[in-house]
Motif scaffolding. Structure first.
Motif, PDB file in Angstrom:
ATOM      1  N   UNK A 344       0.782  -1.237   0.000  1.00 58.45           N
ATOM      2  CA  UNK A 344       0.000   0.000   0.000  1.00 58.45           C
ATOM      3  C   UNK A 344       0.812   1.283   0.000  1.00 58.45           C
ATOM      4  N   UNK A 345       2.134   1.175   0.293  1.00 53.10           N
ATOM      5  CA  UNK A 345       2.946   2.392   0.358  1.00 53.10           C
ATOM      6  C   UNK A 345       3.990   2.491  -0.750  1.00 53.10           C
ATOM      7  N   UNK A 346       4.161   1.444  -1.504  1.00 55.08           N
ATOM      8  CA  UNK A 346       5.202   1.440  -2.532  1.00 55.08           C
ATOM      9  C   UNK A 346       4.735   2.197  -3.782  1.00 55.08           C
ATOM     10  N   UNK A 347       5.571   3.092  -4.336  1.00 53.05           N
ATOM     11  CA  UNK A 347       5.130   3.959  -5.433  1.00 53.05           C
ATOM     12  C   UNK A 347       5.183   3.335  -6.818  1.00 53.05           C
ATOM     13  N   UNK A 348       5.571   2.077  -6.920  1.00 49.13           N
ATOM     14  CA  UNK A 348       5.659   1.441  -8.237  1.00 49.13           C
ATOM     15  C   UNK A 348       4.610   0.351  -8.440  1.00 49.13           C
ATOM     16  N   UNK A 349       3.758   0.131  -7.456  1.00 52.52           N
ATOM     17  CA  UNK A 349       2.747  -0.908  -7.548  1.00 52.52           C
ATOM     18  C   UNK A 349       1.614  -0.496  -8.499  1.00 52.52           C
ATOM     19  N   UNK A 350       0.919  -1.467  -9.107  1.00 47.75           N
ATOM     20  CA  UNK A 350      -0.227  -1.161  -9.972  1.00 47.75           C
ATOM     21  C   UNK A 350      -1.464  -0.842  -9.125  1.00 47.75           C
TER      22      UNK A 350
END
Length: 509
Positions: A344-350
């Protein structure tokens, strides 16, 4: 004897003529939007329309104005009242032709259409903070549009104006705080339906500009079994089942036909739009789907922004109102993405971060605003209950953009990014009193160099800017802020309004 039959015949024909005359005398009608307790939009021409006998003269009288027109060969008539001043005291509108229609308790103020899918439909009764406003509400009226569909564009909707708040928690809280800020009556026309896509609210003629929508509608037209089922459901005397309800609301175009097209050109200030979840199934494109999930045959996240812009322009054309304001509710925090659970905090997730970016594209058009919800939402619930802040923030934006009130209405929004040796400086607009809600360093910032290896940034506030760095990145080039499914954020301005999410690497794609 013959004279007796002639007398009877004359009497019969006379009765027939009276019946025919009576039926013609009842021909004058006005759109169903015009009824007792309605709210008219102030400060703009106010269209009034309906049907009558062909070539019949029609006159509308209201607030000292008297306007007349003539019905066309099809019996349709329309005229416009001159701009009206706000009024809390109910007046009487009279529409005369061969008969007379009298509409009572008409006030003048700010009218907004509130539309979208389930989070707009989400009820007042489900949100204690919003429900608590009910005893204090005043000068708020609502028109609840019946949820239904139609295969052709309709002239009228089912519903009526009532002297009460709308059923939607977002719409009511918006109306409540707008009334408080503007001190005028607020009228809400609520037309929403859960799990509907943006395509559900599109007029068919948008197929000319949107190839994906043409594909959808061509498929719809070829699927005669589907249209037959729709007709069968609509004809059922006892309404439809829950399963049928889902089937109807996930169709393209036909919600627009029944629930939105009849609203135009009713004078309003703008449209508050809370929709997008249905269009988060794919990052891009419109992949083939099977019979079990046919309703996901909709545009993907990255295309949504361009489609939303086209949709706004088409609605403005429908209302013949270039300054019709469109307020978009950003999708709030959520811990699932196109592939299910995400970090939920990672900026590269879809994640929904990409949909928020698409929604922000609406700001490229004049007369638009986006309600920032990046600090709201639930990790595992697509229907969060924190609806009151959405209404508050929407009312501030409306007061600033449409009522010209001098209020700080939006949170900090990135204006410029300055690359310095070993650090990045982010400059913000709307950053008066820039601070964090918890007194800690600003959270939610990630930076990278040309490698694309994103790391959390060390951050500090410097006036109306934020300075970013990391011992892991010697020469940072790009920054992403709150660009995640449900990021932890704390950066606000003096009005406690959160900073908008953004990323600076978009131009490199």
């Amino acid at each position: 004897m013959m004279n007796k039959y002639i007398a009877i015949l004359i009497t019969f024909l006379s009765i027939q003529r009276l019946g025919i005359a009576a039926s013609f005398a009842q021909d004058l009608t006005v759109s169903t939007l015009f009824c007792d307790h309605m709210v008219l939009q102030r400060g703009t021409p106010v269209p009034v329309w309906g049907k009558a006998r062909p070539s019949e003269g029609v006159t509308v009288t209201f607030a000292g104005q008297r306007k007349s027109t003539t019905a066309d060969k099809n019996g349709k008539w329309e005229l416009a009242l001159d701009p009206l001043s706000a009024s809390k005291e109910g007046g009487e509108m009279t529409i005369t032709g061969s008969t007379e229609v009298v509409i009572s308790d008409v006030v003048v103020g700010e009218v907004w259409i509130c539309s979208g899918q389930s989070n707009m439909q989400f009820g007042v009764s489900q949100v204690p903070e919003v429900r608590g406003l009910v005893p204090f509400a005043k000068d708020i009226r609502s028109f609840e549009v019946k949820r239904t569909v139609a295969l052709e564009e309709q002239d009228n909707v089912s519903g009526k104006w009532e002297r009460t708040h709308p059923s939607s928690a977002v719409a009511f809280s918006f109306a409540y705080f707008l009334n408080d800020l503007g001190d005028v009556p607020v009228g809400i026309i609520h037309a929403s339906w859960g799990s509907s896509s943006i395509e559900a609210w599109m007029p068919r003629d948008m197929t000319k500009d949107l190839p994906h929508f043409k594909t959808i509608m061509d498929e719809f037209d070829r699927d005669t079994a589907r249209t037959a089922r729709i007709q069968q459901i609509l004809a059922a005397p006892d309404g439809w089942t829950g399963k049928e309800d889902v089937f109807l609301r996930r169709q393209p175009n036909i919600l627009y036909n029944a629930m939105m097209h009849p609203l135009a050109p009713f004078a309003c200030r703008g449209l508050l739009w809370y929709q997008g979840e249905r269009n988060t199934r794919y990052m891009s494109g419109m992949p083939e789907v099977n019979s079990s999930n046919w309703f996901h045959r909709v545009a993907g996240i990255k295309e949504y922004g361009g489609i939303l812009g086209q949709w706004i322009k088409r609605y403005r054309k429908e209302w013949d109102k270039e300054d019709m304001h469109f307020m978009i509710v950003m999708l709030p925090g959520y811990g699932k993405g196109t592939d299910g659970e995400v970090d939920p905090e990672k900026p590269t997730e879809p994640s929904w971060a990409w949909m928020r970016e698409s929604q922000m594209e609406a700001l490229a058009l004049p007369g638009t605003s986006v309600i920032n919800t990046i600090d709201l939402g639930e990790l595992s619930d697509v229907h969060p209950t924190d609806k009151l802040p959405i209404g508050q923030r929407g009312a501030l934006l409306a007061a600033n953009h449409t009522l010209q009130l001098d209020v700080l209405a939006a949170g900090p929004i990135m204006n410029d990014v300055e690359i310095q040796k070993g650090r990045i400086v982010v400059h913000f607009d709307n950053a008066e009193g820039l601070k964090t809600v918890d007194g800690r360093a600003p959270a939610g910032f990630w930076i990278t160099d040309d490698t694309g290896n994103w790391v959390r940034a060390e951050s500090k506030i410097d006036g109306e800017s934020v300075i970013l760095s990391s011992p892991k990145i010697t020469n940072p080039h790009y920054v992403r802020y709150a660009f995640a499914g449900k990021p932890k954020v704390n950066l606000v301005n003096a009005n406690e309004l959160p900073a908008y999410p953004f990323r600076t690497d978009r131009e490199e794609e």
